[in-house]
Motif scaffolding. Structure first.
Motif, PDB file in Angstrom:
ATOM      1  N   UNK A  26     -59.286  57.543  -3.250  1.00 35.21           N
ATOM      2  CA  UNK A  26     -58.947  56.154  -3.586  1.00 35.21           C
ATOM      3  C   UNK A  26     -59.985  55.145  -3.112  1.00 35.21           C
ATOM      4  N   UNK A  27     -60.803  55.514  -2.133  1.00 34.66           N
ATOM      5  CA  UNK A  27     -61.755  54.570  -1.568  1.00 34.66           C
ATOM      6  C   UNK A  27     -61.122  53.592  -0.600  1.00 34.66           C
ATOM      7  N   UNK A  28     -59.859  53.800  -0.257  1.00 24.83           N
ATOM      8  CA  UNK A  28     -59.144  52.920   0.669  1.00 24.83           C
ATOM      9  C   UNK A  28     -59.173  53.536   2.063  1.00 24.83           C
ATOM     10  N   UNK A  29     -59.524  52.763   3.089  1.00 18.67           N
ATOM     11  CA  UNK A  29     -59.462  53.286   4.458  1.00 18.67           C
ATOM     12  C   UNK A  29     -58.028  53.704   4.787  1.00 18.67           C
ATOM     13  N   UNK A  30     -57.872  54.882   5.320  1.00 12.33           N
ATOM     14  CA  UNK A  30     -56.543  55.418   5.609  1.00 12.33           C
ATOM     15  C   UNK A  30     -56.215  55.174   7.078  1.00 12.33           C
ATOM     16  N   UNK A  31     -55.161  54.396   7.303  1.00 13.21           N
ATOM     17  CA  UNK A  31     -54.809  53.927   8.649  1.00 13.21           C
ATOM     18  C   UNK A  31     -53.322  54.103   8.863  1.00 13.21           C
ATOM     19  N   UNK A  64     -47.060  48.273   6.819  1.00 11.92           N
ATOM     20  CA  UNK A  64     -48.490  48.241   7.098  1.00 11.92           C
ATOM     21  C   UNK A  64     -49.249  48.477   5.800  1.00 11.92           C
ATOM     22  N   UNK A  65     -50.069  47.512   5.413  1.00 11.67           N
ATOM     23  CA  UNK A  65     -50.879  47.633   4.201  1.00 11.67           C
ATOM     24  C   UNK A  65     -52.350  47.709   4.595  1.00 11.67           C
ATOM     25  N   UNK A  66     -53.062  48.656   3.998  1.00  8.92           N
ATOM     26  CA  UNK A  66     -54.492  48.810   4.241  1.00  8.92           C
ATOM     27  C   UNK A  66     -55.248  48.663   2.937  1.00  8.92           C
ATOM     28  N   UNK A  67     -56.332  47.893   2.988  1.00  9.10           N
ATOM     29  CA  UNK A  67     -57.172  47.636   1.818  1.00  9.10           C
ATOM     30  C   UNK A  67     -58.633  47.717   2.233  1.00  9.10           C
ATOM     31  N   UNK A  68     -59.559  47.858   1.292  1.00 10.71           N
ATOM     32  CA  UNK A  68     -60.977  47.777   1.650  1.00 10.71           C
ATOM     33  C   UNK A  68     -61.279  46.408   2.251  1.00 10.71           C
TER      34      UNK A  68
END
Length: 288
Positions: free
Chosen positions: A151-156, A197-201
């Motif tokens: 996905x290219x999204x940092x996974x946190x 919790x939302x994570x985005x580039x």
């Protein structure tokens, strides 16, 4: 060549033909689904006639209905996108297995021969796909992990034991505006209060801009106003009527931590606990 082997070959080819139809066919879901449902009929008729399959036209008519039964009963919790999210090769093998299973079962039911053998073949197909049905959750989890990894999204995720993850939501820009994101929902063990919790580039927005116009888009409510203030370097808090939202950078990610039941102080307290995760860990949480 044995009749059942010929039927398996025809079914395998039909299943593989459906892969490019899914990947490159009509973008409209209704048209695409109907194309995939109808394609096995003409392809089965042509191939059955070419290899001289006994009762080829009857088999070609019955086999697609067996395929539909397999998909409906054995793979009812899986969608075509989930199957193909496994990757082109694994997804193609699943389609090929469905096509082969349907054609072999239809041939065993229609073509004269040893009854015991025919019953055994149909039973083997049923048992095989029943086993696949039991593994649906594992297949869906593997597909989810692959989507997250690509996905290219940092996974946190949160790194504290006080909260347990309840479900995961993927927002990759297909049905909603705004940047792609991954949302993890948590429940606090002591009182069942919830945190999202939302994570985005990090390129999605600065914490200040994200506070002014909340991202991801799925969390933005144009009819709800809020006030923003900076509480520390790079950390902004948005206060709304019901929700409190905290925006900050974490590594190469923009994060939003929000809740309508947890206090601002508790939301700020979880920021230092954020840690990197893996696609497999997040996929195991399960979708909403």
């Amino acid at each position: 060549m044995n009749v059942l082997l010929r039927a398996a070959l025809v079914g395998t080819i039909i299943g593989l033909v459906e892969v490019p139809i899914y990947l490159y066919g009509p973008e409209d879901d209704f048209t695409g689904a109907n194309t995939m449902l109808l394609t096995p009929f003409p392809v089965g008729l042509v191939l059955g006639w070419l290899i001289r399959l006994p009762r080829w036209w009857q088999v070609a008519i019955l086999a697609p209905f067996v395929n539909i039964a397999i998909i409906t009963l054995a793979l009812h919790n899986l969608t075509f996108p989930e199957i193909m999210d496994l990757g082109v090769l694994p997804g193609s093998l699943v389609f090929a297995a469905i096509g082969a299973g349907g054609h072999v079962a239809a041939t065993a039911m229609l073509v004269p021969g040893d009854r015991t053998l025919r019953a055994s073949v149909v039973g083997a197909v049923v048992i095989g796909f029943a086993g696949m049905s039991l593994g649906q959750d594992a297949i869906a989890e593997a597909a989810r992990a692959r989507r997250l990894a690509h996905s290219g999204i940092p996974l946190i995720e949160l790194g504290v034991q006080e909260y347990r993850p309840t479900h995961l939501a993927e927002w990759f820009g297909e049905l909603e505006d705004g940047p792609p994101s991954v949302g993890l929902h948590y429940e606090r063990l002591r009182d069942r209060s919830t945190i999202e919790l939302y994570a985005m580039p990090e390129t999605a927005a600065s914490p200040q801009a994200a506070c002014t116009q909340p991202v991801p888009d799925v969390t933005s409510r144009p009819d709800i106003t809020g006030t923003c203030r900076q509480v520390s370097a790079g950390v902004w808090v948005r206060t709304e009527t019901a929700y409190t939202r905290v925006f900050a950078k974490h590594g190469n990610a923009l994060v939003q931590v929000t809740s309508d039941t947890v206090s601002e102080a508790d939301l700020l307290a979880v920021l230092p606990t954020l840690r990197s995760s893996t696609a497999e860990e997040l996929a195991a949480v399960g979708e909403a």
